[in-house]
Design an enzyme around this catalytic site. Structure first.
Site, PDB file in Angstrom:
ATOM      1  CE  LYS A   1      -3.940  -1.963   2.231  1.00  0.00           C
ATOM      2  NZ  LYS A   1      -4.741  -2.090   3.334  1.00  0.00           N
ATOM      3  CB  CYS A   2       4.214   1.807   1.334  1.00  0.00           C
ATOM      4  SG  CYS A   2       5.203   3.055   1.474  1.00  0.00           S
ATOM      5  N   GLY A   3       3.616   3.647  -1.586  1.00  0.00           N
ATOM      6  CA  GLY A   3       4.215   4.034  -2.925  1.00  0.00           C
ATOM      7  C   GLY A   3       5.705   4.017  -2.757  1.00  0.00           C
TER       8      GLY A   3
ATOM      9  NE  ARG B   1       2.313   1.155  -5.254  1.00  0.00           N
ATOM     10  CZ  ARG B   1       1.518   2.011  -4.326  1.00  0.00           C
ATOM     11  NH1 ARG B   1       0.888   1.577  -3.118  1.00  0.00           N
ATOM     12  NH2 ARG B   1       1.192   3.321  -4.669  1.00  0.00           N
TER      13      ARG B   1
END
Length: 114
Positions: free
Chosen positions: A10-12, A15
């Site tokens: 969920k963390c940019g 990712r």
């Protein structure tokens, strides 16, 4: 080379770091979703030691109750205990290779250990 990333999909930033690892030549990536499979307290202590940082520097403040609990000013043992019990307190992504460990914020920091 093997690279292990403690990842939150969920963390940019997490990712983006994973994408750098996957695109790097000769890197075998192990992805651990740390919220589902948290590292042990001992592993966390080793990761921070190898990264040259204190557990307090690896404490996630945003989106947690860490500040309200006084964790930013707590001793390292207290912070590690809290992280082991509630992995949401671990800032991410942490990446470990044979060249060291980095908290990859920003994601380009991962290049230092590739």
């Amino acid at each position: 080379m093997k690279a292990t990333i403690w990842h939150n999909p969920k963390c940019g930033t997490s990712r983006k770091t994973l994408a750098i690892l996957e695109e790097a030549d000769g890197v075998e990536v192990e992805v651990i979703q740390y919220l589902k499979s948290p590292p042990s307290r001992e592993k966390l202590a080793q990761l921070y030691k190898d990264a040259g940082m204190s557990p307090n520097e690896g404490l996630r403040l945003r989106g947690t109750d860490a500040a309200e609990r006084g964790l930013p000013d707590a001793d390292a043992d207290t912070v590690l205990d809290a992280m082991a019990q509630e992995p949401i307190l671990i800032n991410r992504p942490l990446v470990e290779t044979e060249k060291g460990v980095r908290l990859c914020r920003p994601q380009e920091v991962v290049q230092e250990i590739l």
